[in-house]
Design a protein around this motif. Structure first.
Motif, short mmCIF file in Angstrom:
data_model
loop_
_atom_site.label_atom_id
_atom_site.label_comp_id
_atom_site.label_asym_id
_atom_site.label_seq_id
_atom_site.Cartn_x
_atom_site.Cartn_y
_atom_site.Cartn_z
N GLU A 87 0.83 -1.20 0.00
CA GLU A 87 0.00 0.00 0.00
C GLU A 87 0.86 1.26 0.00
O GLU A 87 0.58 2.21 -0.74
CB GLU A 87 -0.92 -0.01 1.21
CG GLU A 87 -1.83 1.21 1.30
CD GLU A 87 -2.70 1.21 2.54
OE1 GLU A 87 -3.64 2.02 2.59
OE2 GLU A 87 -2.45 0.40 3.46
N VAL A 88 1.91 1.26 0.81
CA VAL A 88 2.80 2.42 0.89
C VAL A 88 3.54 2.61 -0.43
O VAL A 88 3.69 3.74 -0.92
CB VAL A 88 3.78 2.26 2.06
CG1 VAL A 88 4.93 3.26 1.97
CG2 VAL A 88 3.05 2.43 3.39
N ILE A 89 4.00 1.52 -1.02
CA ILE A 89 4.74 1.62 -2.28
C ILE A 89 3.82 2.07 -3.41
O ILE A 89 4.20 2.89 -4.25
CB ILE A 89 5.44 0.29 -2.59
CG1 ILE A 89 6.60 0.09 -1.61
CG2 ILE A 89 5.93 0.25 -4.03
CD1 ILE A 89 7.37 -1.19 -1.76
N GLU A 90 2.60 1.58 -3.43
CA GLU A 90 1.64 2.05 -4.43
C GLU A 90 1.36 3.54 -4.27
O GLU A 90 1.25 4.28 -5.27
CB GLU A 90 0.34 1.25 -4.34
CG GLU A 90 0.44 -0.17 -4.86
CD GLU A 90 -0.89 -0.90 -4.82
OE1 GLU A 90 -1.84 -0.37 -4.19
OE2 GLU A 90 -0.97 -1.99 -5.40
N ASP A 91 1.24 4.00 -3.05
CA ASP A 91 1.01 5.41 -2.79
C ASP A 91 2.19 6.24 -3.28
O ASP A 91 2.01 7.32 -3.86
CB ASP A 91 0.78 5.64 -1.29
CG ASP A 91 0.56 7.10 -0.96
OD1 ASP A 91 -0.41 7.69 -1.47
OD2 ASP A 91 1.37 7.66 -0.19
N LEU A 94 3.37 7.50 -11.51
CA LEU A 94 3.78 6.22 -12.09
C LEU A 94 2.68 5.20 -11.86
O LEU A 94 1.95 5.28 -10.87
CB LEU A 94 5.08 5.74 -11.45
CG LEU A 94 6.35 6.48 -11.86
CD1 LEU A 94 7.52 6.11 -10.94
CD2 LEU A 94 6.72 6.18 -13.32
N PRO A 95 2.55 4.21 -12.74
CA PRO A 95 1.50 3.20 -12.57
C PRO A 95 1.68 2.41 -11.28
O PRO A 95 2.78 1.92 -10.99
CB PRO A 95 1.69 2.28 -13.80
CG PRO A 95 2.45 3.10 -14.79
CD PRO A 95 3.31 4.01 -13.99
N VAL A 96 0.63 2.27 -10.51
CA VAL A 96 0.73 1.54 -9.25
C VAL A 96 1.01 0.07 -9.50
O VAL A 96 1.49 -0.64 -8.60
CB VAL A 96 -0.54 1.71 -8.40
CG1 VAL A 96 -0.72 3.16 -8.00
CG2 VAL A 96 -1.77 1.19 -9.13
#
Length: 214
Positions: free
Chosen positions: A115-119, A126-128
């Motif tokens: 979740e943190v990296i996607e954020d 950048l694409p999640v």
């Protein structure tokens, strides 16, 4: 009377110092040094190229404390994501995702969950879906190559931050707080002087200050 053209600036004056910086997004020391070198770019003719190293890869065969090994087990994910970003989007986006990841980890004290990296990915447009790289070991060969390009210059007894410039590479400087403005430039000037001497290999003292991520 013949009119002469103004003299062109010398090539030396127009050249920027190329500095190569190896980082692992999990390393707090690399994070602080990276914030310093970004300040240096503002006040000195320096251009930084960012490179990935991996603390997990560096320590995989070493006798290290068990709690540190457990921490390193989670360090592959963000490094793989950084490599995915570099491979697909290049240097500019690599710098941006490093800043986004480091801010969440070191300033906001968040763990590198998906979740943190996607954020972090979304925050730099950048694409999640690049977070899928967290569990993709196919990136490890590129990570190892980038890692060795930096670490082979300084030896396996060191880690990150590692900076290479003017034909030499050093681990460090390790600082507990990043200076700003001209103070950052003066530290860079001193760093250049020390690293230019080929027989310097270590300069160290005990750390007496807590890490300051401000």
């Amino acid at each position: 009377m013949t009119q002469t053209s103004p003299a062109a600036p010398s090539e030396k004056a127009s050249e920027k110092t190329a500095a190569d910086f190896w980082f692992d997004p999990a390393c707090p020391f690399a994070w602080i040094t990276s914030r310093w070198i970004l300040e240096v770019e503002k006040v000195r003719d320096v251009e930084v190229t960012w490179h990935i190293m991996s603390l997990a890869y560096l320590n995989q065969d070493k006798d290290i404390p068990e709690d540190y090994r457990k921490m390193l087990a989670t360090a592959w994910g963000p490094v793989r994501v950084c490599m995915a970003v570099q491979n697909e989007y290049g240097q500019e986006k690599l710098a941006e995702i490093y800043t986004a990841l480091g801010t969440r980890r070191h300033v906001e004290k968040k763990d590198f969950t998906r979740e943190v990296i996607e954020d972090a990915l979304a925050s730099v447009e950048l694409p999640v879906e690049l977070a899928d790289a967290m569990d993709d070991s196919s990136f490890d060969e590129d990570i190892a190559k980038s890692h060795h390009e930096g670490m082979d210059q300084v030896g396996n007894d060191v880690g990150t931050p590692t900076i290479a410039m003017n034909g030499s590479a050093f681990f460090g400087p390790v600082i507990s707080k990043a200076p700003k403005g001209e103070e950052a430039g003066k530290l860079w000037d001193g760093f250049q002087l020390i690293t230019a001497y080929p027989y310097v290999y270590e300069l160290k003292r005990a750390r007496v200050h807590d890490l300051d991520f401000s």
